[in-house]
Design a protein around this motif. Structure first.
Motif, PDB file in Angstrom:
ATOM      1  N   VAL A  83      -9.093   0.676  11.041  1.00  0.00           N
ATOM      2  CA  VAL A  83      -8.564   0.830   9.689  1.00  0.00           C
ATOM      3  C   VAL A  83      -9.165  -0.238   8.772  1.00  0.00           C
ATOM      4  O   VAL A  83      -9.484   0.031   7.620  1.00  0.00           O
ATOM      5  CB  VAL A  83      -7.017   0.761   9.686  1.00  0.00           C
ATOM      6  CG1 VAL A  83      -6.473   0.792   8.265  1.00  0.00           C
ATOM      7  CG2 VAL A  83      -6.441   1.904  10.498  1.00  0.00           C
ATOM      8  N   ASP A  84      -9.329  -1.449   9.305  1.00  0.00           N
ATOM      9  CA  ASP A  84      -9.921  -2.526   8.504  1.00  0.00           C
ATOM     10  C   ASP A  84     -11.317  -2.166   8.018  1.00  0.00           C
ATOM     11  O   ASP A  84     -11.670  -2.407   6.861  1.00  0.00           O
ATOM     12  CB  ASP A  84      -9.983  -3.822   9.306  1.00  0.00           C
ATOM     13  CG  ASP A  84      -8.618  -4.454   9.530  1.00  0.00           C
ATOM     14  OD1 ASP A  84      -7.646  -4.016   8.881  1.00  0.00           O
ATOM     15  OD2 ASP A  84      -8.537  -5.390  10.348  1.00  0.00           O
ATOM     16  N   THR A  85     -12.122  -1.579   8.894  1.00  0.00           N
ATOM     17  CA  THR A  85     -13.490  -1.197   8.524  1.00  0.00           C
ATOM     18  C   THR A  85     -13.483  -0.132   7.434  1.00  0.00           C
ATOM     19  O   THR A  85     -14.218  -0.228   6.443  1.00  0.00           O
ATOM     20  CB  THR A  85     -14.257  -0.689   9.766  1.00  0.00           C
ATOM     21  OG1 THR A  85     -14.301  -1.733  10.736  1.00  0.00           O
ATOM     22  CG2 THR A  85     -15.666  -0.268   9.423  1.00  0.00           C
ATOM     23  N   VAL A  86     -12.651   0.872   7.616  1.00  0.00           N
ATOM     24  CA  VAL A  86     -12.564   1.953   6.628  1.00  0.00           C
ATOM     25  C   VAL A  86     -12.013   1.422   5.303  1.00  0.00           C
ATOM     26  O   VAL A  86     -12.510   1.761   4.231  1.00  0.00           O
ATOM     27  CB  VAL A  86     -11.708   3.120   7.160  1.00  0.00           C
ATOM     28  CG1 VAL A  86     -11.461   4.161   6.079  1.00  0.00           C
ATOM     29  CG2 VAL A  86     -12.383   3.749   8.371  1.00  0.00           C
ATOM     30  N   ALA A  87     -11.008   0.565   5.364  1.00  0.00           N
ATOM     31  CA  ALA A  87     -10.423   0.004   4.144  1.00  0.00           C
ATOM     32  C   ALA A  87     -11.445  -0.856   3.400  1.00  0.00           C
ATOM     33  O   ALA A  87     -11.533  -0.789   2.169  1.00  0.00           O
ATOM     34  CB  ALA A  87      -9.177  -0.813   4.479  1.00  0.00           C
ATOM     35  N   ALA A  88     -12.233  -1.633   4.129  1.00  0.00           N
ATOM     36  CA  ALA A  88     -13.253  -2.472   3.497  1.00  0.00           C
ATOM     37  C   ALA A  88     -14.305  -1.608   2.821  1.00  0.00           C
ATOM     38  O   ALA A  88     -14.750  -1.903   1.706  1.00  0.00           O
ATOM     39  CB  ALA A  88     -13.896  -3.399   4.528  1.00  0.00           C
TER      40      ALA A  88
ATOM     41  N   ILE B   5       0.854  -1.181   0.000  1.00  0.00           N
ATOM     42  CA  ILE B   5       0.000   0.000   0.000  1.00  0.00           C
ATOM     43  C   ILE B   5       0.895   1.238   0.000  1.00  0.00           C
ATOM     44  O   ILE B   5       1.874   1.311   0.766  1.00  0.00           O
ATOM     45  CB  ILE B   5      -0.901   0.027   1.255  1.00  0.00           C
ATOM     46  CG1 ILE B   5      -1.843  -1.169   1.266  1.00  0.00           C
ATOM     47  CG2 ILE B   5      -1.675   1.334   1.366  1.00  0.00           C
ATOM     48  CD1 ILE B   5      -2.907  -1.120   0.220  1.00  0.00           C
ATOM     49  N   ARG B   6       0.574   2.180  -0.842  1.00  0.00           N
ATOM     50  CA  ARG B   6       1.356   3.427  -0.845  1.00  0.00           C
ATOM     51  C   ARG B   6       1.241   4.102   0.510  1.00  0.00           C
ATOM     52  O   ARG B   6       0.155   4.119   1.110  1.00  0.00           O
ATOM     53  CB  ARG B   6       0.833   4.367  -1.926  1.00  0.00           C
ATOM     54  CG  ARG B   6       1.054   3.881  -3.338  1.00  0.00           C
ATOM     55  CD  ARG B   6       0.498   4.885  -4.315  1.00  0.00           C
ATOM     56  NE  ARG B   6      -0.806   5.350  -3.857  1.00  0.00           N
ATOM     57  CZ  ARG B   6      -1.833   5.611  -4.642  1.00  0.00           C
ATOM     58  NH1 ARG B   6      -1.733   5.495  -5.919  1.00  0.00           N
ATOM     59  NH2 ARG B   6      -2.982   6.026  -4.135  1.00  0.00           N
ATOM     60  N   PRO B   7       2.322   4.661   1.008  1.00  0.00           N
ATOM     61  CA  PRO B   7       2.296   5.303   2.327  1.00  0.00           C
ATOM     62  C   PRO B   7       1.209   6.374   2.451  1.00  0.00           C
ATOM     63  O   PRO B   7       0.557   6.488   3.485  1.00  0.00           O
ATOM     64  CB  PRO B   7       3.690   5.914   2.470  1.00  0.00           C
ATOM     65  CG  PRO B   7       4.552   5.069   1.588  1.00  0.00           C
ATOM     66  CD  PRO B   7       3.678   4.665   0.436  1.00  0.00           C
ATOM     67  N   LYS B   8       0.992   7.151   1.413  1.00  0.00           N
ATOM     68  CA  LYS B   8      -0.015   8.216   1.457  1.00  0.00           C
ATOM     69  C   LYS B   8      -1.420   7.622   1.602  1.00  0.00           C
ATOM     70  O   LYS B   8      -2.250   8.146   2.347  1.00  0.00           O
ATOM     71  CB  LYS B   8       0.083   9.085   0.192  1.00  0.00           C
ATOM     72  CG  LYS B   8      -0.781  10.301   0.221  1.00  0.00           C
ATOM     73  CD  LYS B   8      -0.308  11.287   1.260  1.00  0.00           C
ATOM     74  CE  LYS B   8      -1.120  12.554   1.199  1.00  0.00           C
ATOM     75  NZ  LYS B   8      -0.790  13.469   2.269  1.00  0.00           N
TER      76      LYS B   8
ATOM     77  N   GLU C 192      -1.838   6.384   5.132  1.00  0.00           N
ATOM     78  CA  GLU C 192      -2.046   7.537   6.012  1.00  0.00           C
ATOM     79  C   GLU C 192      -3.494   8.033   5.927  1.00  0.00           C
ATOM     80  O   GLU C 192      -4.117   8.344   6.950  1.00  0.00           O
ATOM     81  CB  GLU C 192      -1.076   8.654   5.603  1.00  0.00           C
ATOM     82  CG  GLU C 192      -1.197   9.936   6.386  1.00  0.00           C
ATOM     83  CD  GLU C 192      -0.278  11.010   5.813  1.00  0.00           C
ATOM     84  OE1 GLU C 192      -0.768  12.139   5.645  1.00  0.00           O
ATOM     85  OE2 GLU C 192       0.902  10.708   5.544  1.00  0.00           O
ATOM     86  N   ARG C 193      -4.015   8.107   4.735  1.00  0.00           N
ATOM     87  CA  ARG C 193      -5.390   8.576   4.544  1.00  0.00           C
ATOM     88  C   ARG C 193      -6.400   7.626   5.180  1.00  0.00           C
ATOM     89  O   ARG C 193      -7.358   8.068   5.827  1.00  0.00           O
ATOM     90  CB  ARG C 193      -5.675   8.739   3.056  1.00  0.00           C
ATOM     91  CG  ARG C 193      -4.883   9.890   2.431  1.00  0.00           C
ATOM     92  CD  ARG C 193      -4.951   9.871   0.928  1.00  0.00           C
ATOM     93  NE  ARG C 193      -6.316  10.112   0.449  1.00  0.00           N
ATOM     94  CZ  ARG C 193      -6.695   9.852  -0.799  1.00  0.00           C
ATOM     95  NH1 ARG C 193      -5.853   9.340  -1.679  1.00  0.00           N
ATOM     96  NH2 ARG C 193      -7.931  10.102  -1.164  1.00  0.00           N
ATOM     97  N   LEU C 194      -6.190   6.327   5.000  1.00  0.00           N
ATOM     98  CA  LEU C 194      -7.079   5.349   5.611  1.00  0.00           C
ATOM     99  C   LEU C 194      -7.050   5.458   7.132  1.00  0.00           C
ATOM    100  O   LEU C 194      -8.095   5.422   7.795  1.00  0.00           O
ATOM    101  CB  LEU C 194      -6.710   3.932   5.169  1.00  0.00           C
ATOM    102  CG  LEU C 194      -7.020   3.573   3.716  1.00  0.00           C
ATOM    103  CD1 LEU C 194      -6.373   2.245   3.350  1.00  0.00           C
ATOM    104  CD2 LEU C 194      -8.512   3.535   3.474  1.00  0.00           C
TER     105      LEU C 194
END
Length: 85
Positions: free
Chosen positions: A28-33, A9-12, A15-17
């Protein structure tokens, strides 16, 4: 629910996630999903529109080809019903 591991995953993006997760009080898992689901929906819409446009272009091209084959003398008769007396 199925687990999915994402590498590189790109660092940026990471960071946003993480920032979004923190702002919403979520993992983070919830937001990424959620982001993944929204992204897949957007890509599917784009693909559908592209396929539709491609199909429409093919149909239009085929229709024009067929119309060009109609002799000029018969062209005025297109759409008219022949009279049967």
């Amino acid at each position: 629910m199925t687990d999915l591991t994402v590498h590189n995953i790109r660092p940026k993006l990471d960071e946003r996630l993480r920032r979004l997760a923190e702002l919403q009080g979520l993992t983070v898992d919830t937001v990424a999903a959620e982001a993944l689901a929204i992204g897949v929906d957007a890509i599917e819409d784009r693909v559908r529109k592209h396929l539709l446009n491609t199909r429409e272009q093919v149909a239009l091209s085929e229709a024009i080809t067929q119309i060009e084959k109609v002799p000029d003398s018969a062209f005025g008769m297109i759409g008219r019903v022949a009279r049967r007396d």
